[in-house]
Design a protein around this motif. Structure first.
Motif, PDB file in Angstrom:
ATOM      1  N   LEU A 259      -0.138   4.410   5.688  1.00 59.82           N
ATOM      2  CA  LEU A 259      -1.103   5.249   6.392  1.00 59.82           C
ATOM      3  C   LEU A 259      -2.528   4.684   6.341  1.00 59.82           C
ATOM      4  O   LEU A 259      -3.309   4.875   7.274  1.00 59.82           O
ATOM      5  CB  LEU A 259      -1.107   6.660   5.809  1.00 59.82           C
ATOM      6  N   TYR A 260      -2.856   4.011   5.241  1.00 58.09           N
ATOM      7  CA  TYR A 260      -4.220   3.497   5.034  1.00 58.09           C
ATOM      8  C   TYR A 260      -4.183   2.018   4.652  1.00 58.09           C
ATOM      9  O   TYR A 260      -4.574   1.641   3.545  1.00 58.09           O
ATOM     10  CB  TYR A 260      -4.941   4.313   3.952  1.00 58.09           C
ATOM     11  N   PRO A 261      -3.721   1.162   5.571  1.00 59.43           N
ATOM     12  CA  PRO A 261      -3.542  -0.265   5.223  1.00 59.43           C
ATOM     13  C   PRO A 261      -4.852  -0.987   4.894  1.00 59.43           C
ATOM     14  O   PRO A 261      -4.831  -1.992   4.184  1.00 59.43           O
ATOM     15  CB  PRO A 261      -2.881  -0.852   6.473  1.00 59.43           C
ATOM     16  N   GLU A 262      -5.970  -0.492   5.383  1.00 60.68           N
ATOM     17  CA  GLU A 262      -7.260  -1.148   5.132  1.00 60.68           C
ATOM     18  C   GLU A 262      -7.896  -0.719   3.812  1.00 60.68           C
ATOM     19  O   GLU A 262      -8.871  -1.328   3.365  1.00 60.68           O
ATOM     20  CB  GLU A 262      -8.234  -0.845   6.285  1.00 60.68           C
ATOM     21  N   MET A 263      -7.374   0.331   3.185  1.00 57.46           N
ATOM     22  CA  MET A 263      -7.963   0.866   1.961  1.00 57.46           C
ATOM     23  C   MET A 263      -7.504   0.049   0.752  1.00 57.46           C
ATOM     24  O   MET A 263      -6.311  -0.028   0.470  1.00 57.46           O
ATOM     25  CB  MET A 263      -7.555   2.329   1.771  1.00 57.46           C
ATOM     26  N   PRO A 264      -8.442  -0.560   0.027  1.00 50.99           N
ATOM     27  CA  PRO A 264      -8.064  -1.277  -1.191  1.00 50.99           C
ATOM     28  C   PRO A 264      -7.513  -0.293  -2.229  1.00 50.99           C
ATOM     29  O   PRO A 264      -8.081   0.783  -2.429  1.00 50.99           O
ATOM     30  CB  PRO A 264      -9.372  -1.900  -1.678  1.00 50.99           C
TER      31      PRO A 264
ATOM     32  N   PHE B 285       5.172   7.234  -2.996  1.00 51.86           N
ATOM     33  CA  PHE B 285       3.826   7.659  -2.625  1.00 51.86           C
ATOM     34  C   PHE B 285       2.962   6.447  -2.286  1.00 51.86           C
ATOM     35  O   PHE B 285       2.256   6.442  -1.273  1.00 51.86           O
ATOM     36  CB  PHE B 285       3.185   8.466  -3.768  1.00 51.86           C
ATOM     37  N   LEU B 286       3.017   5.429  -3.119  1.00 50.86           N
ATOM     38  CA  LEU B 286       2.234   4.207  -2.881  1.00 50.86           C
ATOM     39  C   LEU B 286       2.595   3.564  -1.546  1.00 50.86           C
ATOM     40  O   LEU B 286       1.706   3.166  -0.785  1.00 50.86           O
ATOM     41  CB  LEU B 286       2.473   3.187  -3.994  1.00 50.86           C
ATOM     42  N   LYS B 287       3.879   3.471  -1.248  1.00 54.48           N
ATOM     43  CA  LYS B 287       4.313   2.868   0.022  1.00 54.48           C
ATOM     44  C   LYS B 287       3.778   3.650   1.215  1.00 54.48           C
ATOM     45  O   LYS B 287       3.268   3.073   2.171  1.00 54.48           O
ATOM     46  CB  LYS B 287       5.845   2.805   0.094  1.00 54.48           C
ATOM     47  N   ARG B 288       3.898   4.967   1.138  1.00 56.08           N
ATOM     48  CA  ARG B 288       3.428   5.787   2.250  1.00 56.08           C
ATOM     49  C   ARG B 288       1.904   5.692   2.379  1.00 56.08           C
ATOM     50  O   ARG B 288       1.375   5.605   3.490  1.00 56.08           O
ATOM     51  CB  ARG B 288       3.863   7.241   2.067  1.00 56.08           C
TER      52      ARG B 288
END
Length: 139
Positions: A82-87, A75-78
């Protein structure tokens, strides 16, 4: 200032909690079936300004990751893809389900309501988020 969203990811259900826009208090948001979490997040992120995501990460008493990480790590990887900019921050969620159950007893919830696993998951996410907020004050 945006909200902080907490995720208590489970094999069947995901408990969600969110702060107010001033990041003062954690509130139970909802529970979503695990297979629907990314649809929910897409819609939620479009409606709300979320600044950071806190994900409960289960640890054992010896500080090693628990066996539940086999569900959480994918889940964390996905999520990060999907949201690379989200801390994203991982927070130890040890004992939160027990604390949630006890909180529901203390709040006077009827036995039938306490047996709703979805409610326990959402309350667990709220406890994870409130603990994070309290630790943040002392940093």
């Amino acid at each position: 200032m945006g909200r902080i969203l907490a995720i208590d990811y489970g094999k069947k259900r995901v408990g969600l909690a969110v702060t107010d826009p001033m990041q003062i208090i954690a509130n139970k948001l909802t529970t979503v079936a695990s297979h629907q979490i990314f649809d929910f997040l897409k819609e939620y992120f479009q409606k709300e300004d979320v600044e950071k995501v806190i994900i409960g990460y289960p640890m054992q008493l010896n500080n090693e990751p628990s066996e539940a990480v086999v569900y959480i790590n994918p889940f964390l990887k996905r999520f990060q893809k999907l949201y690379p900019e989200m801390p994203v921050e991982q927070v130890d969620e040890r004992f939160t389900s027990r604390m949630a159950f006890q909180t529901m007893i203390d709040a006077g919830l009827k036995k039938k309501d306490r047996q709703n696993k979805g409610t326990i998951d959402a309350v667990s996410a709220t406890i994870i988020l409130q603990s994070y907020l309290e630790q943040k004050k002392f940093r």
